[in-house]
Design an enzyme around this catalytic site. Sequence first.
Site, PDB file in Angstrom:
ATOM      1  N   GLU A   1      -2.550 -19.999   0.363  1.00  0.00           N
ATOM      2  CA  GLU A   1      -1.942 -18.695   0.059  1.00  0.00           C
ATOM      3  C   GLU A   1      -1.021 -18.203   1.168  1.00  0.00           C
ATOM      4  O   GLU A   1       0.053 -17.664   0.897  1.00  0.00           O
ATOM      5  CB  GLU A   1      -3.035 -17.653  -0.223  1.00  0.00           C
ATOM      6  CG  GLU A   1      -3.664 -17.768  -1.604  1.00  0.00           C
ATOM      7  CD  GLU A   1      -4.653 -18.917  -1.733  1.00  0.00           C
ATOM      8  OE1 GLU A   1      -5.013 -19.520  -0.705  1.00  0.00           O
ATOM      9  OE2 GLU A   1      -5.070 -19.213  -2.867  1.00  0.00           O
TER      10      GLU A   1
ATOM     11  N   HIS B   1     -14.950 -12.542  -5.985  1.00  0.00           N
ATOM     12  CA  HIS B   1     -13.926 -12.619  -7.035  1.00  0.00           C
ATOM     13  C   HIS B   1     -13.799 -11.328  -7.841  1.00  0.00           C
ATOM     14  O   HIS B   1     -13.283 -11.355  -8.954  1.00  0.00           O
ATOM     15  CB  HIS B   1     -14.246 -13.768  -8.007  1.00  0.00           C
ATOM     16  CG  HIS B   1     -13.858 -15.126  -7.499  1.00  0.00           C
ATOM     17  ND1 HIS B   1     -14.511 -15.735  -6.463  1.00  0.00           N
ATOM     18  CD2 HIS B   1     -12.890 -15.976  -7.874  1.00  0.00           C
ATOM     19  CE1 HIS B   1     -13.967 -16.926  -6.240  1.00  0.00           C
ATOM     20  NE2 HIS B   1     -12.973 -17.087  -7.079  1.00  0.00           N
TER      21      HIS B   1
END
Lengths: 325, 325
Positions: free
Chosen positions: A59, A128
């Site tokens: 990322e 998450h």
Amino acid sequence: MVLSYREALNQAMCEEMRRDSRIFLIGEEVGHYQGAFKVSKGFVEEFGPQRVVDTPITEAGFTGLAIGAAMAGLHPIVELMTMNFGILALDQIVNNAAKIHYMSGGQLSVPIVIRGPGSAAHQLGAQHSQSLEAWFCHVPGLKVIAPATPHDAKGLLKSAIRDNNPVIFLEAQLLYGTKGDVGDGEYTIPIGVAEVKRAGHDATIVAYSKMLLLALEAADHLSREGIEVEVIDPRTLKPLDLHTIVASVKKTGRLVIVEEGWRFCGLGAQIAESVYAAAFDYLDAPIQRVTGEDVPMPYSRPLEDAAIPDKARVIEAVKSLCGTQ
Amino acid sequence: MPTMDRVDLLHLYRQMLLIRRFEEKSAEMYALAKIAGFLHLYIGEEAIAVGAIAALRPDDYAISAYRDHGHCLARGSDPGHVMAELFGKATGLCQGKGGSMHLVDAPRRFMGGYAIVGGHIPLATGLAFATKYQQLDLVTVCFFGEGAIPSGQAHEALNLAALWKLPVIFVCENNRYGMGTSSERAIALYADVAGTARSYGIMAERVDGMDVLAVRDVMRKVVEQARAGQGPFFIEAMTYRFMGHSMSDPAHGHYRTKAEVEEHRKRDPLLLLKQTILSNNLGAETDFVQLEREVGDVVTAAVKFADDSPFPTPSALYTDVMREE
Ligand SMILES: Cc1ncc(C[n+]2csc(CCOP(=O)(O)OP(=O)(O)O)c2C)c(N)n1
Ligand SMILES: [Mg+2]
């Protein structure tokens, strides 16, 4: 035309990519896999792998790469598989994307959209399920958008792509399948403009993203009990359309702010502060906040339910303000 | 070695001398509190910026870390505007908003100095990604210290650059220390930093970073190859910083001895080039006296320009946070 939220995003990007070859989509699984949530369905077939770029699981690396590409004149759309993984790219977002225009005295700019789903879905666990909008809103130099409906998602994503600043565009997994009318033909929705989603005069609810749907359900319920709630979706979280919120509060005298994120230093705290400063004398009661609990998201279903705002809590908050409890 | 040309060599010498005298003057100005914050001097390492940038075209991109005065001046930025930036003046390259560590000169394709170790390396891959996407025959040169080598962002960027064969040249300025930590104590592969790049399949070479001609030669070779689509490349330039890490750090002390610094000063890049020029009868002492005078005048004028310039007006605080159009 009725589209799902997912399809609305797909259409927005597709229309913009057809219009402007500087735009490309980059992220994990955006190409051959068609997007982890299938938002980029059909893209690699239409635009080719040069403009629909599958990345390794890095990322910081690919977000930084996209920022560099934006500095050289491209208009990247970065898809984060989920916003949770954006934490790994925070250095790039906060230290580079948000500051380069300022640090360079306006010489460089970073026209980039960083988008992906935030917030809890169904029992995905602590890593998450996060709503991180307050983190991004805290940083000068970023715009932050969190649309709740397919119509807003399409119009705002197109505006975000055309903007010459870094824009964080927050979606939600549980919104992808929701449907709504997006009309026919192209349109954009200006960044920084809230919308009154339901008119009312007894109290105001401010809610965005997934929480807007909750607020509208609560408003329906309250209406049956004779309480007419005005529901406002800021749609853009930064810059915030305080004007629309304050105008409503001046009319209703009562405000509930609903957000899924953690309570402490949450976005609602800022909205409340701004409303107190602008409309204190109009308030009949202290502003109420309905928020996520200050805990990592638990896995177990009843615990997860307890950690996230629900309809009952929104109803209760409005009633406590209206003195009908 | 290609035949040597008097004008060419004296020009390289002049550029290194400009950086040297500019920075010595900056240190004086720091002592007078005309310059504040962090000030990292490049003294001892001038041959790398000058040699590498001499191999570039004006439209190629260069980007560096926070020890960036040398790269900016070698790129041709006006010394007065650079000094004014160090002074925090409105006439600075970045209107006083960047400072020593964040010089940017967009018209000269100097895309900035960045102060988060490793954080600008992904940006460099993005600049290279953009030029490839735009089908331009441009290269990007990215300067960074060896201290960035163990960082995750460096590895992510190296992997992406190699994976997508980007026209980027990574120039590692290996001065053997990151602040007070010697590379032996920080980098597992300290004896072969270039090996890090090789492990990603990137062609990597080590060069004597004190020898401006050697740096330029190797850069000319890899720039040409990168321009032809054979990138990326990695150059490990062995060097030594003669001064402390920043103004708060003495040149020698707890982590390195005076004797060690003295030893490296014998290979001062200015001295080495001067010897080459003299021993090849391409110049005489009078040429160097003349250059000293010219460069001295430039630096004096730069300080005067910076001193005479106004500070930014308070309203500048709020400009360039967002790009307006
Ligand atoms: C991510 C990060 N951690 C720590 C620092 C503090 N810091 C500034 S310079 C530096 C040493 C860097 O050494 P190197 O990369 O070799 O560059 P040099 O100073 O030798 O040119 C450190 C630790 C920083 N700027 N960024
Ligand atoms: Mg170093």
